[in-house]
Design an enzyme around this catalytic site. Sequence first.
Site, PDB file in Angstrom:
ATOM      1  N   HIS A 272     -28.040  25.026  25.922  1.00  0.00           N
ATOM      2  CA  HIS A 272     -28.151  25.726  27.509  1.00  0.00           C
ATOM      3  C   HIS A 272     -27.785  24.483  28.567  1.00  0.00           C
ATOM      4  CE1 HIS A 272     -29.977  27.872  30.834  1.00  0.00           C
ATOM      5  NE2 HIS A 272     -29.230  29.095  30.114  1.00  0.00           N
TER       6      HIS A 272
ATOM      7  N   ASP B 276     -29.633  34.724  23.524  1.00  0.00           N
ATOM      8  CA  ASP B 276     -28.200  35.318  23.525  1.00  0.00           C
ATOM      9  C   ASP B 276     -28.170  35.697  21.730  1.00  0.00           C
ATOM     10  OD1 ASP B 276     -27.335  36.533  25.169  1.00  0.00           O
ATOM     11  OD2 ASP B 276     -26.587  35.089  25.815  1.00  0.00           O
TER      12      ASP B 276
HETATM   13  N1  CMC Z   1     -22.407  23.905  19.337  1.00  0.00           N
HETATM   14  C1  CMC Z   1     -22.578  22.794  19.204  1.00  0.00           C
HETATM   15  N2  CMC Z   1     -21.724  21.531  20.668  1.00  0.00           N
HETATM   16  C2  CMC Z   1     -22.476  21.706  21.938  1.00  0.00           C
HETATM   17  C3  CMC Z   1     -23.376  23.308  21.974  1.00  0.00           C
HETATM   18  C4  CMC Z   1     -22.813  24.268  20.515  1.00  0.00           C
HETATM   19  N3  CMC Z   1     -23.174  25.402  20.850  1.00  0.00           N
HETATM   20  N4  CMC Z   1     -23.257  23.418  23.042  1.00  0.00           N
HETATM   21  C5  CMC Z   1     -22.865  21.856  23.548  1.00  0.00           C
HETATM   22  N5  CMC Z   1     -22.303  20.405  22.684  1.00  0.00           N
HETATM   23  C6  CMC Z   1     -22.545  19.908  23.070  1.00  0.00           C
HETATM   24  C7  CMC Z   1     -21.026  19.356  23.564  1.00  0.00           C
HETATM   25  O1  CMC Z   1     -20.188  19.547  23.222  1.00  0.00           O
HETATM   26  C8  CMC Z   1     -21.418  18.005  24.093  1.00  0.00           C
HETATM   27  O2  CMC Z   1     -21.061  17.414  23.590  1.00  0.00           O
HETATM   28  P1  CMC Z   1     -21.010  16.103  24.003  1.00  0.00           P
HETATM   29  O3  CMC Z   1     -22.165  15.318  24.789  1.00  0.00           O
HETATM   30  O4  CMC Z   1     -20.825  15.181  22.466  1.00  0.00           O
HETATM   31  O5  CMC Z   1     -19.360  16.159  24.553  1.00  0.00           O
HETATM   32  C9  CMC Z   1     -22.947  17.753  24.719  1.00  0.00           C
HETATM   33  O6  CMC Z   1     -23.240  18.985  23.776  1.00  0.00           O
HETATM   34  C10 CMC Z   1     -23.547  18.679  25.599  1.00  0.00           C
HETATM   35  O7  CMC Z   1     -22.437  20.017  26.215  1.00  0.00           O
HETATM   36  P2  CMC Z   1     -21.749  21.046  27.918  1.00  0.00           P
HETATM   37  O8  CMC Z   1     -20.743  21.569  27.046  1.00  0.00           O
HETATM   38  O9  CMC Z   1     -21.321  19.344  28.557  1.00  0.00           O
HETATM   39  O10 CMC Z   1     -22.932  21.524  28.047  1.00  0.00           O
HETATM   40  P3  CMC Z   1     -23.331  22.098  29.412  1.00  0.00           P
HETATM   41  O11 CMC Z   1     -24.543  22.089  30.230  1.00  0.00           O
HETATM   42  O12 CMC Z   1     -22.021  22.446  29.676  1.00  0.00           O
HETATM   43  O13 CMC Z   1     -22.873  23.790  28.257  1.00  0.00           O
HETATM   44  C11 CMC Z   1     -23.551  25.944  27.450  1.00  0.00           C
HETATM   45  C12 CMC Z   1     -23.957  24.526  28.506  1.00  0.00           C
HETATM   46  C13 CMC Z   1     -24.388  26.932  27.420  1.00  0.00           C
HETATM   47  C14 CMC Z   1     -22.369  26.350  27.969  1.00  0.00           C
HETATM   48  C15 CMC Z   1     -22.979  25.387  26.082  1.00  0.00           C
HETATM   49  O14 CMC Z   1     -24.152  24.769  25.205  1.00  0.00           O
HETATM   50  C16 CMC Z   1     -22.366  26.705  25.510  1.00  0.00           C
HETATM   51  O15 CMC Z   1     -21.052  26.293  25.206  1.00  0.00           O
HETATM   52  N6  CMC Z   1     -23.080  26.979  23.932  1.00  0.00           N
HETATM   53  C17 CMC Z   1     -22.873  28.526  23.365  1.00  0.00           C
HETATM   54  C18 CMC Z   1     -22.508  29.478  23.951  1.00  0.00           C
HETATM   55  C19 CMC Z   1     -23.665  30.518  24.693  1.00  0.00           C
HETATM   56  O16 CMC Z   1     -24.851  30.379  24.109  1.00  0.00           O
HETATM   57  N7  CMC Z   1     -23.888  30.701  26.046  1.00  0.00           N
HETATM   58  C20 CMC Z   1     -24.665  30.943  26.778  1.00  0.00           C
HETATM   59  C21 CMC Z   1     -25.828  30.386  27.365  1.00  0.00           C
HETATM   60  S1  CMC Z   1     -27.758  31.418  27.570  1.00  0.00           S
HETATM   61  C22 CMC Z   1     -27.062  33.013  28.681  1.00  0.00           C
HETATM   62  C23 CMC Z   1     -26.886  32.372  29.371  1.00  0.00           C
HETATM   63  O17 CMC Z   1     -27.523  32.233  30.446  1.00  0.00           O
HETATM   64  O18 CMC Z   1     -25.410  33.042  29.885  1.00  0.00           O
END
Ligand code: CMC
Length: 431
Positions: A308, A366
């Site tokens: 998240h 989720d």
């Molecule tokens: N699986 C594997 N690695 C992950 C994941 C994941 N689900 N989420 C983040 N990472 C890693 C990512 O690769 C990155 O690694 P590095 O620092 O080595 O590049 C690090 O963790 C930080 O990730 P980010 O993409 O910079 O983080 P963000 O804050 O931009 O993204 C997120 C948050 C929710 C979009 C992301 O965690 C994600 O894509 N999760 C899967 C989709 C999901 O479950 N979304 C629902 C969120 S809750 C409901 C809502 O609010 O809509």
Amino acid sequence: MTDSNITATLTVHGETYELPVHSPTAGPDVIDIRKLYSDAGVFTYDPGFTSTASCDSTITYIDGEKGELLHRGYPIDQLAGKSHFLEVCYLLLYGELPQAKDLEQFETTITRHTMLHEQMQYFYRGFRRDAHPMAIMVGVVGAMSAFYHDSTDVSDPHQREVASHRLIAKMPTIAAWAYKYHIGQPFVYPRNDLDYASNFLRMCFAVPAEEYEVNPILSRAMDRILTLHADHEQNASTSTVRLASSSGANPFACIAAGVACLWGPAHGGANQACLEMLEEIGSVDRIPEYIDRAKDKNDPFRLMGFGHRVYKNFDPRATVMKQSADEVLELLGVENNPKLQVAKALEKQALEDPYFAEKKLFPNVDFYSGIILEAMGFPTSMFTPIFALSRTVGWVSQWKEMIADPQNKIGRPRQLYLGETTRDYVDIENR
Ligand code: CMC
């Protein structure tokens, strides 16, 4: 907003600027850069808004480190445990928990607005039957602008109020009808004697040939799903609603923009993507392969339902949702469902893996909501529409707050331009 006694000092191009710092009632201080461009001639750069407060708000507060989510100051676990969705709607919209008579009146108002204009049926019939229900919802919510002309003038507080009630009241009907159309069954009209969640379940699952008996435990679980998703501060879809409405666009168009944004798999689409992922994994012995893929920098695969942007220790909504999942699955006698077995083992193995611990990745809301919804009989394509119907009150509350704010300006971000500078056009024969 209170001005703190401190200022931030910025030195750029040899000149020093003092920037006001505001102290919120909770959360980090905020450096006010509104005059930065006019005073210093520079922009700030923050793609994804990771360090930028886009507005001030009194509705929802999240402390990502503590795993705290407050609506108007009330913790989400107390609201999910003691309140119910329509009371939370009232709280989000009006700022206080209602007195009994106010709640009764609010519930009556919402109940009396649940029907759709009969002509809207023809709008549905224009879609292909295999259209995703979210595609139908984006269209139908936007189309409300063409049906409810007496609630599109955003400068009139009364019209804004009516539009808010209509959106909250009609969204379950819109979502249920998207589902009914998708599966080729007749539309089921709303019933005023049922509560909000039961009415939605009935509109999804009743057929003319057989009445649908609403199970109170399932209705309570649905109400809790709605409550847990009701608002979440300035997330992508809420910011989309705010940006769309900053131009003065009508409320239905703005909420349709929020629905469109929510659909993405990184946001509300994650619940569908999570269930599809569990299905693809298929069995507990294949989990290590998927965990390795999620950790592989060269593989775009992510564990859906994990991580998240704001919560960095746990998602308080997920804690309540997990409990609810256990209750519902036990009631339905599907504790041995293979997807649930994969989900439980995946959660355990990921949480034990140092990669997920270091990056502070843990199951979000989720991860569990899809499991409950599937057990209730919803296809995966309905998961995000249900999220959209719950989040409508959040979008509407944030929209109302923004329109009533005298500081409201059209949203117009700037950019760090990295393209070509001025160059002369070259005729095609000379390129
Ligand atoms: N699986 C594997 N690695 C992950 C994941 C994941 N689900 N989420 C983040 N990472 C890693 C990512 O690769 C990155 O690694 P590095 O620092 O080595 O590049 C690090 O963790 C930080 O990730 P980010 O993409 O910079 O983080 P963000 O804050 O931009 O993204 C997120 C948050 C929710 C979009 C992301 O965690 C994600 O894509 N999760 C899967 C989709 C999901 O479950 N979304 C629902 C969120 S809750 C409901 C809502 O609010 O809509």
